[in-house]
Motif scaffolding. Structure first.
Motif, PDB file in Angstrom:
ATOM      1  N   GLY A   1       6.041   2.271  -6.600  1.00  0.00           N
ATOM      2  CA  GLY A   1       5.128   2.938  -7.521  1.00  0.00           C
ATOM      3  C   GLY A   1       4.607   4.261  -6.999  1.00  0.00           C
ATOM      4  N   GLY A   2       4.908   4.570  -5.747  1.00  0.00           N
ATOM      5  CA  GLY A   2       4.456   5.821  -5.154  1.00  0.00           C
ATOM      6  C   GLY A   2       5.373   6.985  -5.500  1.00  0.00           C
TER       7      GLY A   2
ATOM      8  N   ILE B   1       7.428  18.490   1.852  1.00  0.00           N
ATOM      9  CA  ILE B   1       7.711  17.108   1.435  1.00  0.00           C
ATOM     10  C   ILE B   1       6.408  16.335   1.509  1.00  0.00           C
ATOM     11  CG2 ILE B   1       9.020  15.012   1.912  1.00  0.00           C
ATOM     12  CD1 ILE B   1      11.132  16.743   3.273  1.00  0.00           C
ATOM     13  N   ALA B   2       5.925  15.895   0.351  1.00  0.00           N
ATOM     14  CA  ALA B   2       4.642  15.172   0.292  1.00  0.00           C
ATOM     15  C   ALA B   2       4.873  13.787  -0.288  1.00  0.00           C
ATOM     16  CB  ALA B   2       3.633  15.949  -0.553  1.00  0.00           C
ATOM     17  N   ASP B   3       4.348  12.777   0.370  1.00  0.00           N
ATOM     18  CA  ASP B   3       4.474  11.418  -0.161  1.00  0.00           C
ATOM     19  C   ASP B   3       3.107  10.762  -0.268  1.00  0.00           C
ATOM     20  OD1 ASP B   3       3.761   9.796   2.266  1.00  0.00           O
ATOM     21  OD2 ASP B   3       5.562  10.725   3.108  1.00  0.00           O
ATOM     22  N   THR B   4       3.053   9.700  -1.029  1.00  0.00           N
ATOM     23  CA  THR B   4       1.812   8.919  -1.178  1.00  0.00           C
ATOM     24  C   THR B   4       1.944   7.611  -0.418  1.00  0.00           C
ATOM     25  OG1 THR B   4       2.673   7.963  -3.232  1.00  0.00           O
ATOM     26  CG2 THR B   4       1.316   9.946  -3.431  1.00  0.00           C
ATOM     27  N   GLY B   5       2.483   7.721   0.779  1.00  0.00           N
ATOM     28  CA  GLY B   5       2.796   6.527   1.554  1.00  0.00           C
ATOM     29  C   GLY B   5       1.683   6.059   2.464  1.00  0.00           C
ATOM     30  N   ILE B   6       2.059   5.379   3.543  1.00  0.00           N
ATOM     31  CA  ILE B   6       1.097   4.701   4.414  1.00  0.00           C
ATOM     32  C   ILE B   6       0.370   5.670   5.341  1.00  0.00           C
ATOM     33  CG2 ILE B   6       2.362   2.527   4.337  1.00  0.00           C
ATOM     34  CD1 ILE B   6       3.608   3.260   7.035  1.00  0.00           C
ATOM     35  N   GLY B   7       0.907   6.868   5.513  1.00  0.00           N
ATOM     36  CA  GLY B   7       0.237   7.843   6.378  1.00  0.00           C
ATOM     37  C   GLY B   7       0.522   7.611   7.855  1.00  0.00           C
TER      38      GLY B   7
ATOM     39  N   LYS C   1      -3.108   5.615   4.734  1.00  0.00           N
ATOM     40  CA  LYS C   1      -3.162   5.013   3.396  1.00  0.00           C
ATOM     41  C   LYS C   1      -3.284   6.038   2.271  1.00  0.00           C
ATOM     42  CE  LYS C   1      -5.028   0.575   4.951  1.00  0.00           C
ATOM     43  NZ  LYS C   1      -6.085  -0.449   4.820  1.00  0.00           N
ATOM     44  N   LYS C   2      -3.151   7.325   2.618  1.00  0.00           N
ATOM     45  CA  LYS C   2      -3.212   8.354   1.570  1.00  0.00           C
ATOM     46  C   LYS C   2      -1.941   9.193   1.497  1.00  0.00           C
ATOM     47  CE  LYS C   2      -8.220   8.859   1.175  1.00  0.00           C
ATOM     48  NZ  LYS C   2      -9.354   9.816   1.148  1.00  0.00           N
ATOM     49  N   GLY C   3      -1.173   9.198   2.543  1.00  0.00           N
ATOM     50  CA  GLY C   3       0.100   9.900   2.480  1.00  0.00           C
ATOM     51  C   GLY C   3       0.279  10.944   3.562  1.00  0.00           C
ATOM     52  N   THR C   4       1.474  11.512   3.575  1.00  0.00           N
ATOM     53  CA  THR C   4       1.866  12.484   4.596  1.00  0.00           C
ATOM     54  C   THR C   4       2.514  13.698   3.933  1.00  0.00           C
ATOM     55  OG1 THR C   4       2.266  10.721   6.204  1.00  0.00           O
ATOM     56  CG2 THR C   4       3.298  12.867   6.642  1.00  0.00           C
TER      57      THR C   4
END
Length: 420
Positions: A334-335, A352-358, A404-407
């Motif tokens: 869902g991210g 490159i930006a993701d909404t992953g675990i950070g 928990k907000k992304g990298t």
């Protein structure tokens, strides 16, 4: 105490220790000595004969009628480590010099022939011992020989024993021998350990290369797997099926190229540099990873402006395949993973930006290290290769992340206009 331990005694020890340091220094830097036992024996003769002769030349004056030196220590060292060959050569040299300068003395012949016989017989056993046993044996053997030859001298040659002689000839040499043998064994162990470390490092490099190749080949295979699953799971037009097959075959060819050319990554010199249209290259990479993103339930979004750099197309694609794949794997279902590029003055910026675990600060500082990964089964080799390829193409990189907000990874390249 000053009567027993004087400057001449310390000088004798200095001659012996210096010669042992020189022996292992030269031994460590001349490979052909390590594999030729005859050369080792001759070199050991030289490095024990010199301090032995210096000890004779600059003796210890114990009393007005008693002169002594520590020649027996290099003599015993040479015999214990070199056996009969080295011991016999040292004995001949010792007696020749002794007779040349001081005349013939039967007591000297008897004392050193006795030492040679016992030490030479003990040599094979001594060389097979570990360091602790060598230290203990050298002390007791030196003490035993000192007592034995003193008894021989007193019984057969009417030698007069004084207190200073007992200290300087019977008690000090075993402790000096202990110190010298300890230094020798420590230097020898250091050389052996360094040699083993070099071998371990070479094996680690081979292992790392093998793991890296496996890791990099997995990328195109993942793309092929994704397309095959799409073709299997739904009815698609023949035209689309052929396009998928064409892309899958291209990725298999790319896997073959990675296997045959992977060693070029170890030498950061691109095969061929050419103008690259960044938006087109990133579009191609995004298209290849779309099936993988869908499999992981991640939305892969591309937002690119027309930009160009000078670089190697294969390296560029490999770099962003690794980074995008890592971002997709770090993003929960869902991210979203967004890749964008833009021109800023004389630079091209890819984000490159993701909404992953950070990532934590420590994880960010270790990004790109081999075998470091935030994934449970990751090797960190994909990031390592990506970082190396960025640097190869004169790029820089920066990571901003929050748990928990992304990298967000920002890669900056000189534009083609700047390099042109």
């Amino acid at each position: 105490m000053g009567t027993y331990i004087n400057q001449n005694l310390l000088n004798n020890l200095f001659y012996i220790l210096t010669s042992m340091f020189v022996y292992y220094f030269i031994y460590d830097h001349r490979k052909w000595w390590k594999t030729n036992s005859r050369h080792q024996q001759w070199f050991l003769i030289v490095c024990t004969a010199i301090p032995m002769l210096l000890c004779m030349k600059f003796p210890i004056y114990i009393a007005d009628n008693c002169v002594h030196d520590l020649r027996q220590i290099p003599f015993l060292i040479g015999t214990l480590y070199g056996g009969w060959t080295v011991g016999s050569a040292l004995l001949i040299l010792l007696l020749a010099v002794r007779f040349l300068f001081y005349g013939f003395q039967p007591i000297t012949v008897a004392v050193y022939i006795t030492m040679l016989i016992i030490a030479a017989f003990a040599s094979p056993f001594f060389r097979r011992m570990n360091r602790t046993n060598k230290l203990v044996t050298s002390v007791w053997l030196t003490f035993f020989l000192a007592v034995l030859v003193t008894i021989i001298a007193v019984v057969f040659f009417d030698f007069q024993v004084i207190d200073s002689y007992i200290v300087d000839f019977i008690f000090i040499p075993p402790f000096a021998m202990l110190f010298v043998v300890y230094i020798i064994e420590t230097l020898k162990d250091a050389i052996i350990m360094r040699s083993k470390l070099v071998k371990v490092e070479k094996m680690e490099i081979v292992s790392q290369l093998a793991a890296s190749i496996s890791h990099e080949v997995r990328n195109p295979l993942t793309v092929v797997k994704g397309f095959l699953q799409l073709m299997k799971s739904q009815t698609i037009p023949k035209e689309t099926q052929e396009r998928y097959m064409h892309i899958a075959l291209e990725e298999i060819d790319r896997a073959e190229t990675i296997i045959s050319d992977y060693l070029t990554f170890a030498k950061p010199t691109p095969k061929k540099e050419e103008p690259l249209l960044v938006e087109q290259e990133l579009e191609r990479v995004t298209h290849l990873l779309q099936p993988f993103a869908r499999m992981n339930g991640v939305h892969l979004v591309e937002k690119c402006q027309p930009c160009s750099i000078i670089g190697n197309a294969e390296y560029f694609r490999q770099c962003f395949l690794n980074l995008l794949k890592n971002s997709i794997e770090a993003t929960p279902r869902g991210g979203t993973v967004t890749i964008s590029c833009s021109c800023k003055g004389e630079e091209v910026v890819v984000t490159i930006a993701d909404t992953g675990i950070g990532m934590t600060v420590d994880q960010i500082s270790r990004f790109g290290e081999p075998y470091f990964s935030t994934k449970e089964k990751g090797t960190g080799l994909g990031a390592m290769v990506a970082v190396k390829l960025i640097e190869t193409m004169n790029g820089t990189w920066k990571i901003d992340s929050e748990i928990k907000k992304g990298t967000t990874i920002t890669i900056t390249f000189p534009s083609a206009k700047t390099r042109g």
